[in-house]
Structure formats: structure tokens, C-alpha cells
Scaffold this motif. Structure first.
Motif, mmCIF file in Angstrom:
data_model
loop_
_atom_site.group_PDB
_atom_site.id
_atom_site.type_symbol
_atom_site.label_atom_id
_atom_site.label_comp_id
_atom_site.label_asym_id
_atom_site.label_seq_id
_atom_site.Cartn_x
_atom_site.Cartn_y
_atom_site.Cartn_z
ATOM 1 N N ALA A 8 41.911 34.694 36.355
ATOM 2 C CA ALA A 8 41.514 35.819 37.286
ATOM 3 C C ALA A 8 41.723 37.056 36.516
ATOM 4 C CB ALA A 8 42.887 35.841 38.224
ATOM 5 N N GLY A 53 37.969 37.367 37.084
ATOM 6 C CA GLY A 53 38.138 37.286 38.592
ATOM 7 C C GLY A 53 38.724 38.663 39.120
ATOM 8 N N VAL A 57 45.594 38.175 44.395
ATOM 9 C CA VAL A 57 45.700 36.834 44.578
ATOM 10 C C VAL A 57 46.581 36.542 45.580
ATOM 11 C CG1 VAL A 57 44.854 36.366 42.210
ATOM 12 C CG2 VAL A 57 47.154 36.578 42.693
ATOM 13 N N GLU A 105 41.728 33.728 45.763
ATOM 14 C CA GLU A 105 41.518 35.171 45.034
ATOM 15 C C GLU A 105 40.615 35.810 46.244
ATOM 16 O OE1 GLU A 105 41.233 33.200 40.607
ATOM 17 O OE2 GLU A 105 39.351 34.066 41.570
#
Length: 235
Positions: A135, A139, A148, A169
Motif C-alpha cells: 500500500a 497503493g 486503509v 484500501e
């Protein structure tokens, strides 16, 4: 979608690797409790080193990812050595804070207070490390508006207690270089968790980011709800 045959092949490889390590420790005459701890940790370390090398594009990428993975593993090993178990909420917040992602700002973390045994805690720490790192690199945590959510629950089902953890996410996008699309990150979630925890993991690549659902039997071997007394057999 991952081919079930590929997952079975990877599980067989892990089992064979662990069997070789058990033989070496047995031949060395290591005491039972120390042998189990060494076997669990070293088997995972060897797997991390091997697969990190196979899935890295260059030496710099290999070193960076290997260091992060081993740091996460050793932090959790130190915590479980000191306390005998690990708090799931703290495990997740520490992994996020390592990347300066604070709960209540860009992360929502919610679920009952759970205590994990050392071996399951290591496996879950590896999974959270891969999700957080992905992430951050590919991400929503790579963009200012991204965030998140990590939520979990334990429910009584016909076969016993089941733990369901969902990583979601938001505000990001799917990156084709994501380790969750291919590589060691996906292997940790789909293969390592299946082998170590009996978990079933599903990955959904939505337009705003990844949604990962992990379901596993929440038995005494895995851990306990905080208000439950510790298992005297493990004390």
C-alpha cells in the motif's frame, strides 16, 4: 485467480523445506522447546530470503525488501519471546507506524482484542507487512488522499470459531507492479497463511485499491480472545 495446483505445489515445497530443517535440528540434539522455536523462525527466514531473491528485479530491490521483511519478523519474534503472545491490534498499528501511517489519520483499525500465539503471530505479521508495504509503494498510502481500513471479527460457526479479517484500501488505484498481483507478497497471503494458519485468503483488485479477506479457524492453537484465560497447557 491463482491456480489451486500452483498453491498445492508451493505448500509441498514449504513442507519439504521444513522437513529438511527438522532433520538438521534433530541431528544436532537441540532441546525440544528451543528446537521448535528455532525451526519455526529459521524456516520462515530461509523462505523469506529465498523467495525475496526470486521475486526481486535487482539487487537494490532485493536488499530493501529483504531487510523490511526480516525486521518485521524479528520484531514479532522479540515480542512473543518477551510476552508469550502478541496483540493483533498492536501488531497492525506497529507495522503501519513503521511507515509513519497513524491510526485515526489514514488508517482505521477495528476489531475485538485478540492475542495470537508466537507462530501464528509471525505469520500474521508477515502478511500485514506485505499488505502495508504494498500500500505504501504501490497503493493508497502512496497518495495523499489514500487510506486503509483493517477490520476483523470472531464468530461462532458450525465448525467452531472463525476469525475473519478484511483489509480494504481506499482512494488509491491498482498498480500493475503491485506485489499483490504477482510475487512474494501474494505468496505470503495465499500460501504461507494457508500452511501456517489453515487460512483461506481472497484478493479483490477494485478500482480504488486492494481488498484482502483472510478467514481462518480461531482455535487455541492460533490464539484467544483477550477476556479468555490463557491455556494452562501452554504456560
Amino acid at each position: 485467480m491463482t491456480n489451486p495446483g500452483d498453491v498445492r505445489d508451493r505448500l509441498s515445497a514449504v513442507e519439504a523445506d521444513n522437513a529438511r530443517l527438522r532433520r538438521l535440528l534433530d541431528e544436532a540434539g537441540v532441546a525440544d522447546n528451543l528446537r521448535h522455536a528455532l525451526r519455526d523462525t529459521m524456516a520462515l527466514v530461509r523462505r523469506v530470503m529465498w523467495r525475496s531473491a526470486e521475486t526481486s528485479r535487482d539487487v537494490e530491490s532485493y536488499v530493501a525488501h529483504l531487510e523490511g521483511r526480516l525486521d518485521s519478523l524479528m520484531r514479532m519474534r522479540g515480542r512473543t519471546d518477551a510476552f508469550g503472545e502478541a496483540d493483533l491490534h498492536l501488531l497492525i498499528t506497529e507495522e503501519l507506524m513503521f511507515h509513519l501511517v497513524r491510526e485515526g489519520e489514514r488508517a482505521v483499525i477495528e476489531g475485538p482484542s485478540l492475542r495470537l500465539r508466537p507462530k501464528p503471530a509471525q505469520a500474521m505479521a508477515m502478511a500485514m507487512h506485505e499488505l502495508v508495504s504494498n500500500a505504501v509503494e504501490h497503493g493508497p498510502l502512496d497518495v495523499p488522499a489514500g487510506a486503509v481500513e483493517v477490520r476483523w471479527q470472531v464468530e461462532d460457526e458450525a465448525g467452531g470459531r472463525m476469525l475473519t479479517l478484511v483489509w480494504t484500501e481506499r482512494g488509491g488505484a491498482i498498480d500493475p507492479d503491485s506485489a499483490m498481483q504477482h510475487g512474494f507478497g501474494r505468496e505470503v497471503l495465499e500460501t504461507l497463511l494457508a500452511y501456517e494458519l489453515g487460512a483461506d485468503t481472497s484478493l479483490v483488485f477494485a478500482p480504488s485499491g486492494l481488498r484482502c479477506t483472510i478467514r481462518l479457524p480461531f482455535t487455541d492453537r492460533i490464539g484467544r480472545i483477550a477476556q479468555d484465560p490463557p491455556d494452562p497447557a501452554e504456560g
